[in-house]
Design a protein around this motif. Structure first.
Motif, PDB file in Angstrom:
ATOM      1  N   MET A 171       0.837  -1.209   0.000  1.00 36.24           N
ATOM      2  CA  MET A 171       0.000   0.000   0.000  1.00 36.24           C
ATOM      3  C   MET A 171       0.865   1.249   0.000  1.00 36.24           C
ATOM      4  SD  MET A 171      -3.077  -0.475   2.700  1.00 36.24           S
ATOM      5  CE  MET A 171      -4.226  -1.837   2.631  1.00 36.24           C
ATOM      6  N   ASN A 172       1.857   1.238   0.881  1.00 38.60           N
ATOM      7  CA  ASN A 172       2.745   2.386   0.989  1.00 38.60           C
ATOM      8  C   ASN A 172       3.485   2.629  -0.327  1.00 38.60           C
ATOM      9  OD1 ASN A 172       4.014   4.476   2.615  1.00 38.60           O
ATOM     10  ND2 ASN A 172       5.868   3.240   2.508  1.00 38.60           N
ATOM     11  N   PHE A 175       0.986   3.786  -3.066  1.00 34.60           N
ATOM     12  CA  PHE A 175       0.563   5.160  -2.782  1.00 34.60           C
ATOM     13  C   PHE A 175       1.655   6.142  -3.204  1.00 34.60           C
ATOM     14  CE2 PHE A 175       0.020   8.958  -0.203  1.00 34.60           C
ATOM     15  CZ  PHE A 175      -1.351   9.184  -0.269  1.00 34.60           C
ATOM     16  N   SER A 176       2.897   5.818  -2.863  1.00 37.35           N
ATOM     17  CA  SER A 176       4.013   6.699  -3.238  1.00 37.35           C
ATOM     18  C   SER A 176       4.146   6.791  -4.747  1.00 37.35           C
ATOM     19  CB  SER A 176       5.315   6.173  -2.629  1.00 37.35           C
ATOM     20  OG  SER A 176       5.245   6.192  -1.218  1.00 37.35           O
ATOM     21  N   TYR A 282      -7.069   7.237  -4.765  1.00 41.51           N
ATOM     22  CA  TYR A 282      -6.111   8.268  -4.357  1.00 41.51           C
ATOM     23  C   TYR A 282      -6.552   9.607  -4.939  1.00 41.51           C
ATOM     24  CZ  TYR A 282      -2.101  11.345  -4.816  1.00 41.51           C
ATOM     25  OH  TYR A 282      -1.284  12.444  -4.786  1.00 41.51           O
ATOM     26  N   HIS A 289      -1.520   6.431   2.694  1.00 48.16           N
ATOM     27  CA  HIS A 289      -2.439   5.352   2.323  1.00 48.16           C
ATOM     28  C   HIS A 289      -3.458   5.062   3.433  1.00 48.16           C
ATOM     29  CE1 HIS A 289       0.614   3.009   4.623  1.00 48.16           C
ATOM     30  NE2 HIS A 289      -0.432   2.284   4.950  1.00 48.16           N
ATOM     31  N   MET A 292      -6.803   6.332   2.619  1.00 43.25           N
ATOM     32  CA  MET A 292      -7.543   5.503   1.678  1.00 43.25           C
ATOM     33  C   MET A 292      -8.213   4.336   2.402  1.00 43.25           C
ATOM     34  SD  MET A 292      -5.072   5.382  -1.702  1.00 43.25           S
ATOM     35  CE  MET A 292      -6.333   4.572  -2.686  1.00 43.25           C
TER      36      MET A 292
END
Length: 328
Positions: A171-172, A175-176, A282, A289, A292
């Protein structure tokens, strides 16, 4: 005392090596063939000396080996090839258990240029073949063990999809990537409706079978780049890279339909199952994240309030409000 005679004593010496040794001239004709090679190939020195190597053994990788022999002679420098680069030169059998997963003897090969008698020019190339099968088996088993260990560290033991720890890491990362590339990213959170009742009615074994079958059905609907994991208990999470809100809702409804389309089989019993799914995406300016996850979770509980077995989406308050899609 008899003088050293390479023509006589060298073949006798190399016959004691626990390795294959043969020498060819620049035309690739065999000039020396030790006992190891004779035993492994079934052809004696008398049968092969003076004859072209590639006519004797047509299964050899001729193009590769010719290039190797010629380059060693031309460059006047030795060369080494490990079993990891090329598993074998000759397809020799080995006496290790087949459970080791090795078909033919794994071989390390050393190529050495040899000058002719009284000459400074290279006229021959020797090839020494070392049995590396034991090392190959150990290396293969170690690699498999490390792979299994790595998989177990990121995989949920029951459903065989990603576990929460790895899911959070992905997820991290996704997201990045969405922040940097300004690309779409959708997230689906879903859980199974009345799962406690399923456990109470069919027992935990029945509940486990439901979770495994749900994971299988969902996985079959996803793309290679999608990230699917068990968030905890009967709750699951899906990351959909390069996906907008409309696409995320479409995928979520396909998942909802696949889960409730047919009852889950448990022994001779059939267990009806449905799911509630929350979707978000996003949006520029989101801090992380976790936002979200929170939005998708809120959308999921909007489904619960709307009767379950449905899909709901939610964006930050500044963008939009929850949009339930109730499927009856």
């Amino acid at each position: 005392m008899t003088a050293w005679n390479p023509a006589v004593h060298l073949p006798e010496l190399v016959d004691f090596f626990d390795a294959g040794v043969f020498i060819v001239d620049l035309e690739h004709r065999v000039v020396l063939w030790n006992k190891f090679m004779a035993q492994k190939t079934g052809r004696s020195a008398a049968e092969v000396i003076g004859k072209p190597l590639f006519e004797l053994f047509p299964d050899l990788p001729q193009k590769w080996l010719e290039k190797k022999l010629d380059s060693v002679a031309t460059l006047k420098n030795y060369s080494f090839t490990s079993w990891e680069q090329r598993p074998w030169l000759f397809q020799f059998s080995h006496n290790r258990p087949m459970t080791g997963g090795i078909d033919y003897m794994r071989q390390n090969c050393v190529f050495v240029p040899l000058k002719g008698p009284g000459s400074e020019e290279v006229e021959f190339v020797s090839v020494t073949i070392f049995d590396a099968t034991d090392n190959a088996i150990y290396q293969t088993q170690l690699a498999e063990a490390l792979k299994t260990l790595e998989e177990s560290s990121i995989t949920d033991g029951l459903t065989k999809i990603f576990n929460r720890r790895h899911l959070t890491e992905r997820m991290n990362g996704e997201f990045s990537r969405a922040v940097r590339g300004k690309t779409g990213l959708a997230l689906i959170m879903f859980d199974l409706d009345h799962f406690k009742k399923i456990n109470d009615t069919y027992g935990h074994l029945g509940g486990d079978e439901v979770l495994k079958e749900v994971a299988k059905r969902v996985k079959d609907l996803l793309r290679t780049q999608d990230v699917f994991g068990r968030y905890g208990g009967e709750e699951f999470c899906i990351l959909l890279p390069d996906t907008n809100l409309e696409g995320g809702v479409i995928v979520a409804d396909r998942i909802r339909s696949a889960i409730c389309a047919e009852p889950m089989q448990f022994g001779n019993q059939q267990i009806p199952v449905s799911a509630s799914l929350g979707v978000t995406i996003y949006v520029h300016g989101m801090p992380g994240h976790e936002t979200m996850v929170q939005l998708a979770d809120e959308a999921l509980y909007e489904c619960k309030r709307n009767g379950r077995n449905c899909v709901s989406s939610k964006l930050p308050e500044a963008s939009a409000t929850a949009t339930p899609i109730v499927i009856t």
